[in-house]
Design an enzyme around this catalytic site. Structure first.
Site, PDB file in Angstrom:
ATOM      1  N   ASP A  27       0.823  -1.210   0.000  1.00  0.00           N
ATOM      2  CA  ASP A  27       0.000   0.000   0.000  1.00  0.00           C
ATOM      3  C   ASP A  27       0.864   1.270   0.000  1.00  0.00           C
ATOM      4  OD1 ASP A  27      -1.439  -2.262   0.846  1.00  0.00           O
ATOM      5  OD2 ASP A  27      -2.977  -1.009   1.749  1.00  0.00           O
ATOM      6  N   HIS A  50      -1.003   4.715  -0.618  1.00  0.00           N
ATOM      7  CA  HIS A  50      -1.958   5.673  -0.056  1.00  0.00           C
ATOM      8  C   HIS A  50      -1.541   7.141  -0.207  1.00  0.00           C
ATOM      9  CE1 HIS A  50      -4.988   3.021   1.493  1.00  0.00           C
ATOM     10  NE2 HIS A  50      -4.080   2.261   2.061  1.00  0.00           N
ATOM     11  N   ASP A 109      -3.920   0.041  -3.713  1.00  0.00           N
ATOM     12  CA  ASP A 109      -4.106   1.118  -2.732  1.00  0.00           C
ATOM     13  C   ASP A 109      -3.096   2.240  -2.956  1.00  0.00           C
ATOM     14  OD1 ASP A 109      -6.237  -0.174  -1.671  1.00  0.00           O
ATOM     15  OD2 ASP A 109      -5.493  -0.233   0.386  1.00  0.00           O
ATOM     16  N   ASP A 148      -6.172   7.733  -1.757  1.00  0.00           N
ATOM     17  CA  ASP A 148      -6.911   7.900  -0.489  1.00  0.00           C
ATOM     18  C   ASP A 148      -5.957   8.027   0.691  1.00  0.00           C
ATOM     19  OD1 ASP A 148      -9.450   7.962  -1.564  1.00  0.00           O
ATOM     20  OD2 ASP A 148      -9.773   5.805  -1.348  1.00  0.00           O
ATOM     21  N   ARG A 149      -6.452   8.685   1.730  1.00  0.00           N
ATOM     22  CA  ARG A 149      -5.736   8.897   2.992  1.00  0.00           C
ATOM     23  C   ARG A 149      -4.600   9.915   2.866  1.00  0.00           C
ATOM     24  NH1 ARG A 149      -8.953   6.589   6.999  1.00  0.00           N
ATOM     25  NH2 ARG A 149      -9.384   4.417   6.561  1.00  0.00           N
ATOM     26  N   ASN A 175      -8.539  -2.331  -2.850  1.00  0.00           N
ATOM     27  CA  ASN A 175      -9.919  -1.979  -2.514  1.00  0.00           C
ATOM     28  C   ASN A 175     -10.177  -0.472  -2.636  1.00  0.00           C
ATOM     29  OD1 ASN A 175      -8.202  -1.919  -0.066  1.00  0.00           O
ATOM     30  ND2 ASN A 175     -10.048  -1.154   0.910  1.00  0.00           N
ATOM     31  N   HIS A 176      -9.117   0.338  -2.614  1.00  0.00           N
ATOM     32  CA  HIS A 176      -9.281   1.791  -2.763  1.00  0.00           C
ATOM     33  C   HIS A 176      -9.351   2.215  -4.223  1.00  0.00           C
ATOM     34  CE1 HIS A 176      -9.037   3.567   1.311  1.00  0.00           C
ATOM     35  NE2 HIS A 176      -8.489   2.398   1.593  1.00  0.00           N
ATOM     36  N   HIS A 188      -3.954  -8.051  -3.667  1.00  0.00           N
ATOM     37  CA  HIS A 188      -4.066  -6.985  -2.672  1.00  0.00           C
ATOM     38  C   HIS A 188      -4.692  -7.497  -1.383  1.00  0.00           C
ATOM     39  CE1 HIS A 188      -4.494  -3.074  -0.866  1.00  0.00           C
ATOM     40  NE2 HIS A 188      -5.758  -3.344  -0.613  1.00  0.00           N
ATOM     41  N   ARG A 242     -14.834  -5.793   8.633  1.00  0.00           N
ATOM     42  CA  ARG A 242     -14.889  -4.611   7.778  1.00  0.00           C
ATOM     43  C   ARG A 242     -16.297  -4.361   7.244  1.00  0.00           C
ATOM     44  NH1 ARG A 242      -9.621  -3.295   5.700  1.00  0.00           N
ATOM     45  NH2 ARG A 242      -8.054  -4.930   5.992  1.00  0.00           N
ATOM     46  N   HIS A 298      -2.858  -4.526   2.020  1.00  0.00           N
ATOM     47  CA  HIS A 298      -4.206  -4.304   2.555  1.00  0.00           C
ATOM     48  C   HIS A 298      -4.281  -4.022   4.049  1.00  0.00           C
ATOM     49  CE1 HIS A 298      -8.493  -4.261   2.311  1.00  0.00           C
ATOM     50  NE2 HIS A 298      -8.709  -5.465   2.794  1.00  0.00           N
TER      51      HIS A 298
END
Length: 444
Positions: A175, A177, A203, A206-207, A235-236, A287, A335, A362
């Protein structure tokens, strides 16, 4: 396959033009061992739940304040950001190859800007991304053109990538991010595509504060080196998730009236990203994790793209599921999406498919805090996380390198923000203790 710790420094001539800045990545001097071993409608069909169940504990009680702080930071940087269109060079007349080269060099040469307003290592809030950013001028039309070119290149890859031995050595990255400074520093440490193949587990957005720049750099590299750079979907990389966790807002903040078009062009790219890879027929890379709907890896090849991640099914599990030793077999994920799977599921899947190792991203959990990786099922599965100081979590990060001899080397590193300070371990322990106390206080 024997996991080892190693430090390998490399530098590609192409990537020697990079501006490293004061907060590049550095190898960690000492580590403790981890725990044992086209897109269709963009209507928000479901609301994505927590991205990382462990991150739920990381958020502080001032999350509402942090969001307003982040928005104020976005507004404060808006003067710089709105100049992107004006300061970006005119590349419309360039051929595709020259356009990609121009953008790639611009991303690598971008100067690092230390913005005190994004440096919150001592803040109560933990949602504000890395402490520095690179000042890159990219026009909205350039991004839309880049995403159009990348979509064609990505569709040329199969949904299940088969990376043969002649492509090795390969560096596997977890990841990211939106931590563009740290992503760029990885090429300074390990070299670019001319020196090693690269596999990214997803990923990318995001963040963090520079998801657009992270995606742009990786996509330009993918277009320029299609058989040396490989990108999987996380997943992002999903329209619904980016609406909730920052990337959509980043596009709107940076490109205003064109922000929605920029975001939709990125979503088109997300929808064609491959879902898994097999390295030299022995290492399965994904992932998220496994799926009760999957018996053999060949079933992944039957998934058609473009693909919107559904509410359930094989594609959903590949980007959302997690290993968990606490419950036997398959159990519902906390989740709220997909499943958790136990060691037996890992063993059976590896035996059915002749695999030696599963590599995934992940997750970042407490027992990965000082290492950036974690083994599961006696070493048959390893989770790696490649974003140091994620959400000011003060965590280490890790990447994996697989040699032509199929030797696995894990390199652990942390942000240079975290190195060289006195009593750093005590500071992190105090931070963790205070965070736990705040969490208990909120529950009461």
């Amino acid at each position: 396959l024997i996991p080892v710790l190693s430090l390998r420094l490399g530098r590609s001539s192409l990537f020697s033009v990079m501006e490293k800045g004061p907060r590049a990545l550095v190898p960690s001097p000492s580590q403790s061992k981890p725990g044992s071993a086209p897109s269709g409608s963009l209507v928000k069909a479901r609301v994505a739940h927590s991205v990382d169940s462990n991150v739920k504990d990381i958020k502080s009680k001032s999350s509402t304040d942090s969001k307003s702080d982040t928005k104020s930071d976005t507004r404060s940087s808006d003067t710089t950001v709105t100049s992107r269109e004006q300061s970006a060079p005119d590349t419309a007349s360039l051929a595709d190859e020259k356009f990609v080269n121009s953008l790639l060099l611009r991303l690598l040469r971008a100067k690092v800007v230390d913005d005190s307003k994004t440096d919150r290592r001592n803040s109560e809030s933990l949602e504000d991304g890395p402490p520095s950013r690179a000042d890159v001028s990219i026009g909205s039309k350039e991004l839309i053109r880049l995403n159009s070119l990348a979509t064609t290149v990505l569709l040329a890859d199969k949904c299940l990538l088969r990376i043969e031995k002649h492509i090795l050595p390969i560096l596997i990255v977890g990841d990211i991010h939106g931590q563009f400074i740290h992503l760029r520093s990885l090429f300074e440490m390990f070299g670019g595509p001319s020196e090693t193949s690269l596999l990214f587990l997803g990923d990318y957005v995001d963040r963090g504060v520079q998801g657009i720049e992270c995606m742009s750099l990786l996509l330009t590299m993918k277009i320029k080196y299609p058989t040396r750079v490989y990108m999987l979907r996380g997943n992002h990389e999903d329209a619904n998730t980016t609406l909730s966790y920052g990337f959509h807002e980043e596009c709107l903040a940076k490109y205003r009236s064109e922000g929605q078009n920029v975001w939709e062009s990125f979503v088109n790219v997300f929808n064609v990203l491959p879902l898994a890879a097999i390295v030299n027929k022995k290492i399965f890379c994904v992932h998220g994790g496994l799926s009760p709907y999957m018996q053999t890896v060949e079933e992944i090849e039957k998934i058609t793209r473009p693909l919107l991640i559904p509410a359930y099914g094989l594609a959903t599990d590949l980007v959302w599921s997690d290993p968990d030793h606490r419950n036997p077999g398959w159990s519902l994920s906390p989740r709220g999406v997909s499943f958790n799977f136990d060691e037996k599921a890992v063993d059976e899947f590896c035996k059915r498919n002749g695999l030696h190792l599963i590599v995934r991203g992940h997750q970042i959990s407490t027992d990965m805090h000082n290492s950036g990786y974690k083994f599961f099922c006696g070493g048959r599965l390893v989770t790696i996380f490649s974003a140091p100081n994620y959400l000011n979590y003060h965590n280490a990060a890790a990447v994996m390198r697989i040699s032509q001899q199929m030797t696995v080397a894990i390199t652990v590193f942390r942000s240079s923000d975290e190195v060289g300070e006195e009593s750093e371990r005590k500071k992190r322990e105090k931070f963790m203790k205070e965070r736990e106390e705040r969490r208990k206080a909120r529950k009461k």
